[in-house]
Structures are given as structure tokens and as C-alpha cells.
Design a protein around this motif. Structure first.
Motif, PDB file in Angstrom:
ATOM      1  N   GLU A  15       0.839  -1.215   0.000  1.00  0.00           N
ATOM      2  CA  GLU A  15       0.000   0.000   0.000  1.00  0.00           C
ATOM      3  C   GLU A  15       0.869   1.257   0.000  1.00  0.00           C
ATOM      4  O   GLU A  15       0.625   2.192  -0.768  1.00  0.00           O
ATOM      5  N   ALA A  16       1.880   1.265   0.854  1.00  0.00           N
ATOM      6  CA  ALA A  16       2.764   2.443   0.942  1.00  0.00           C
ATOM      7  C   ALA A  16       3.446   2.693  -0.402  1.00  0.00           C
ATOM      8  O   ALA A  16       3.547   3.832  -0.873  1.00  0.00           O
ATOM      9  N   GLY A  97       9.206   9.487  -1.154  1.00  0.00           N
ATOM     10  CA  GLY A  97       9.057   8.499  -0.079  1.00  0.00           C
ATOM     11  C   GLY A  97       7.876   8.853   0.807  1.00  0.00           C
ATOM     12  O   GLY A  97       7.597  10.032   1.041  1.00  0.00           O
ATOM     13  N   VAL A  98       7.189   7.816   1.292  1.00  0.00           N
ATOM     14  CA  VAL A  98       6.039   8.043   2.172  1.00  0.00           C
ATOM     15  C   VAL A  98       6.117   7.085   3.349  1.00  0.00           C
ATOM     16  O   VAL A  98       6.666   5.976   3.229  1.00  0.00           O
ATOM     17  N   ILE A  99       5.599   7.530   4.482  1.00  0.00           N
ATOM     18  CA  ILE A  99       5.368   6.628   5.611  1.00  0.00           C
ATOM     19  C   ILE A  99       3.858   6.448   5.719  1.00  0.00           C
ATOM     20  O   ILE A  99       3.115   7.439   5.805  1.00  0.00           O
ATOM     21  N   TYR A 100       3.419   5.192   5.650  1.00  0.00           N
ATOM     22  CA  TYR A 100       1.989   4.900   5.660  1.00  0.00           C
ATOM     23  C   TYR A 100       1.738   3.743   6.618  1.00  0.00           C
ATOM     24  O   TYR A 100       2.336   2.671   6.461  1.00  0.00           O
ATOM     25  N   LYS A 101       0.897   3.964   7.605  1.00  0.00           N
ATOM     26  CA  LYS A 101       0.614   2.929   8.636  1.00  0.00           C
ATOM     27  C   LYS A 101       1.907   2.331   9.181  1.00  0.00           C
ATOM     28  O   LYS A 101       2.004   1.110   9.390  1.00  0.00           O
ATOM     29  N   GLY A 102       2.939   3.175   9.331  1.00  0.00           N
ATOM     30  CA  GLY A 102       4.177   2.706   9.956  1.00  0.00           C
ATOM     31  C   GLY A 102       5.167   2.034   9.022  1.00  0.00           C
ATOM     32  O   GLY A 102       6.217   1.576   9.462  1.00  0.00           O
ATOM     33  N   TYR A 103       4.832   1.989   7.727  1.00  0.00           N
ATOM     34  CA  TYR A 103       5.743   1.363   6.750  1.00  0.00           C
ATOM     35  C   TYR A 103       6.081   2.352   5.633  1.00  0.00           C
ATOM     36  O   TYR A 103       5.309   3.275   5.349  1.00  0.00           O
ATOM     37  N   VAL A 104       7.237   2.139   5.018  1.00  0.00           N
ATOM     38  CA  VAL A 104       7.780   3.135   4.101  1.00  0.00           C
ATOM     39  C   VAL A 104       7.702   2.661   2.650  1.00  0.00           C
ATOM     40  O   VAL A 104       7.989   1.497   2.346  1.00  0.00           O
ATOM     41  N   GLY A 105       7.312   3.581   1.777  1.00  0.00           N
ATOM     42  CA  GLY A 105       7.383   3.367   0.330  1.00  0.00           C
ATOM     43  C   GLY A 105       8.425   4.316  -0.248  1.00  0.00           C
ATOM     44  O   GLY A 105       8.564   5.449   0.230  1.00  0.00           O
ATOM     45  N   ASP A 106       9.178   3.871  -1.245  1.00  0.00           N
ATOM     46  CA  ASP A 106      10.282   4.673  -1.787  1.00  0.00           C
ATOM     47  C   ASP A 106      10.467   4.290  -3.258  1.00  0.00           C
ATOM     48  O   ASP A 106      10.692   3.113  -3.574  1.00  0.00           O
ATOM     49  N   LEU A 246       6.936  -3.792  -5.584  1.00  0.00           N
ATOM     50  CA  LEU A 246       5.862  -3.188  -4.794  1.00  0.00           C
ATOM     51  C   LEU A 246       5.494  -1.808  -5.324  1.00  0.00           C
ATOM     52  O   LEU A 246       4.355  -1.380  -5.207  1.00  0.00           O
ATOM     53  N   SER A 247       6.474  -1.109  -5.900  1.00  0.00           N
ATOM     54  CA  SER A 247       6.248   0.275  -6.349  1.00  0.00           C
ATOM     55  C   SER A 247       5.954   0.368  -7.852  1.00  0.00           C
ATOM     56  O   SER A 247       6.040   1.452  -8.424  1.00  0.00           O
TER      57      SER A 247
END
Ligand code: MF3
Ligand code: CO
Ligand code: CO
Length: 258
Positions: A15-16, A97-106, A246-247
Motif C-alpha cells: 500500500e505504501a 518516499g512516504v510513511i503509511y501505517k508505519g511502513y515506508v514506500g520509496d 511493490l512500487s
């Protein structure tokens, strides 16, 4: 220690990363001559908030903005500014980069603006291919440096060079986790890859020499020789087969490559 993520954690990491993938595509639509990099940053921050995320970069070691925008000879970590205006012929790298529900997307990608030189076109293409060459090695049974070696081999075969001073990384509850993932090196070295590891693979490729320096702003990384540089990044999960990117933006059933 390299963390192995549970199926539940992978759902959130997916999701992130889908949030940053979607926003990166939306920003790409806005890249045109005359837009300031500040306007891209403002839009990114608004879209991240709308997605219930937080910018992962803002405040990270004092970084002042939501995204990094690095143009031409800038390699990474270009700071958005109202004074930096995109122009025809530029290549523009955006890292988000994002922090979403405690997890990171980059994720990151480099985009051409209008007509760009043949060298810049090829640089973008080769950097994207090098990322995918690395991702193809991200599978159980391989070792970490198989990724590094695949990236370097592809880049050097095409006559370009890989940046040494910055690397990819594990990613999860923090943006930068173990292991570091260089974009160069001998194959078959380092830890064995296992299903559930999540890796941000991110080749930075220079048209000329691999040497870089940091500008007086303390952030912007540029090539020493002033020649252009490109950057692509995906966060992927190791599986027994092909890695899951994932991205990679998913729209319904379709997965849209950058
Ligand atoms: N997202 C970058 C990376 O791919 C790191 C950005 S550093 C920051 O690792 F300070 F801008 F956040
Ligand atoms: Co990044
Ligand atoms: Co990264």
C-alpha cells in the motif's frame, strides 16, 4: 540483520509503495518547461496527505522537502525550490518516499522534458534497464551482490558508469534498513536472499565518470564532470520466483512500468 516481512506487513508495504508509485506518475504529468521544482514538491505533499501518509524525507536528517528533484548533472537529493525552473531538454529525476501505517514506500524515476539529446535518452533507458537487471537477480538462492553485479555489468556494457558513493537499501519500518545495496561489485557475495526481504534497488548512473560531489547546500549530489546522471528506484519483495515490484503502479489488473 535483514528483516523478513510477514504477509501482513507486505500488504502494508504494498500500500505504501502504491501511494508513491501513483504520486510519481501524477508528478510526471506536470513536468514541463516553466514549472518550478517547488510546485512539484507542493503537489507531492498535498497528494501524500490526501493518501493519509506522511512524507518520509521531510525532516530526515534535516532534509527540508517532500521529494528530491535532481536535474541533468544532479545525481540525487536535489532540493525543490521556486528558483529552479524545468526547461526543454532537461532530464528530471524525482525521488519520493512516504510513511503509511508505519511502513515506508520509496521509488524514483528520471523523465525527459520535450526533446532531449540522444545521450540523455540512452542514459535514461540504460538506467531503467539496469534497475530491472538488478531486480531480476532479487530471488531466493542468490546473494546480495548478484544484484549489484547485474546493475554494474549492464551499465558498463553500455559505456556509462555507476555511482559508488550512494547505494540502495533494505526498507520497511524505516526508510534505510539493512542491507546496503551497492550498484557495483563482484557476484555471489554477501547475504543469501530470502523470501520476504524487502529491498529498494536504485541505480544512479552517470554519462561520464562515476565521481560525484555534494553542493554547498549540503544535499545536492552532482557529477564532478558536469555530465548528466539518471536514477531509477523500485522497492521489491524477494520471493522464490520473480521479485514482486511493490512500487510498480497497479491500475486495476494492469501494472504500468515507469
Ligand atoms: N529516497 C532516498 C533513497 O532512495 C533518500 C532520500 S534522503 C532524504 O534512499 F533526505 F531526501 F530523505
Ligand atoms: Co528514494
Ligand atoms: Co531509496
Amino acid at each position: 540483520m535483514i528483516v523478513i516481512r510477514s504477509a501482513g506487513e507486505l500488504v502494508t508495504l504494498r500500500e505504501a509503495n502504491q501511494i508513491v508509485a501513483r504520486i510519481l506518475h501524477e508528478l510526471a504529468e506536470d513536468i514541463r518547461p516553466g514549472i518550478s521544482t517547488e510546485m512539484l514538491d507542493v503537489k507531492a505533499e498535498r497528494l501524500i496527505a490526501k493518501a493519509n501518509g506522511k512524507p518520509a524525507f521531510k525532516g530526515y536528517r534535516g532534509y527540508p522537502k517532500t521529494i528530491c528533484v535532481s536535474i541533468n548533472e544532479q545525481v540525487v537529493h536535489g532540493i525543490p525550490s521556486p528558483d529552479v525552473i524545468v526547461k526543454e531538454g532537461d532530464i528530471v529525476s524525482i525521488d519520493i518516499g512516504v510513511i503509511y501505517k508505519g511502513y515506508v514506500g520509496d521509488t524514483a524515476a528520471t523523465f525527459p522534458v520535450g526533446q532531449v539529446s540522444d545521450e540523455k535518452k540512452r542514459l535514461i533507458e540504460v538506467t531503467r534497464e539496469a534497475l530491472y537487471a538488478g531486480i531480476r537477480q532479487a530471488r531466493t538462492g542468490n546473494r546480495l551482490s548478484d544484484i549489484s553485479h547485474a546493475v554494474q555489468s549492464h551499465v558498463e556494457k553500455e559505456g556509462f558508469s555507476v555511482v559508488r558513493d550512494f547505494v540502495g537499501h533494505g526498507i520497511g519500518q524505516k526508510m534505510h534498513e539493512e542491507p546496503q545495496i551497492p550498484n557495483f561489485g563482484r557476484p555471489h557475495l554477501g547475504p543469501r536472499l530470502e523470501a520476504g526481504m524487502v529491498l529498494a534497488i536504485e541505480p544512479m548512473v552517470n554519462a561520464g565518470s562515476y565521481e560525484v560531489r555534494v553542493l554547498a547546500d549540503g544535499w545536492t549530489v552532482v557529477t564532478k564532470d558536469g555530465r548528466p546522471s539518471a536514477h531509477f528506484e523500485h522497492s521489491v519483495t524477494v520471493t522464490e520466483g520473480e521479485a514482486e515490484i511493490l512500487s510498480l503502479l497497479e491500475v486495476g489488473e494492469r501494472r504500468i512500468p515507469v
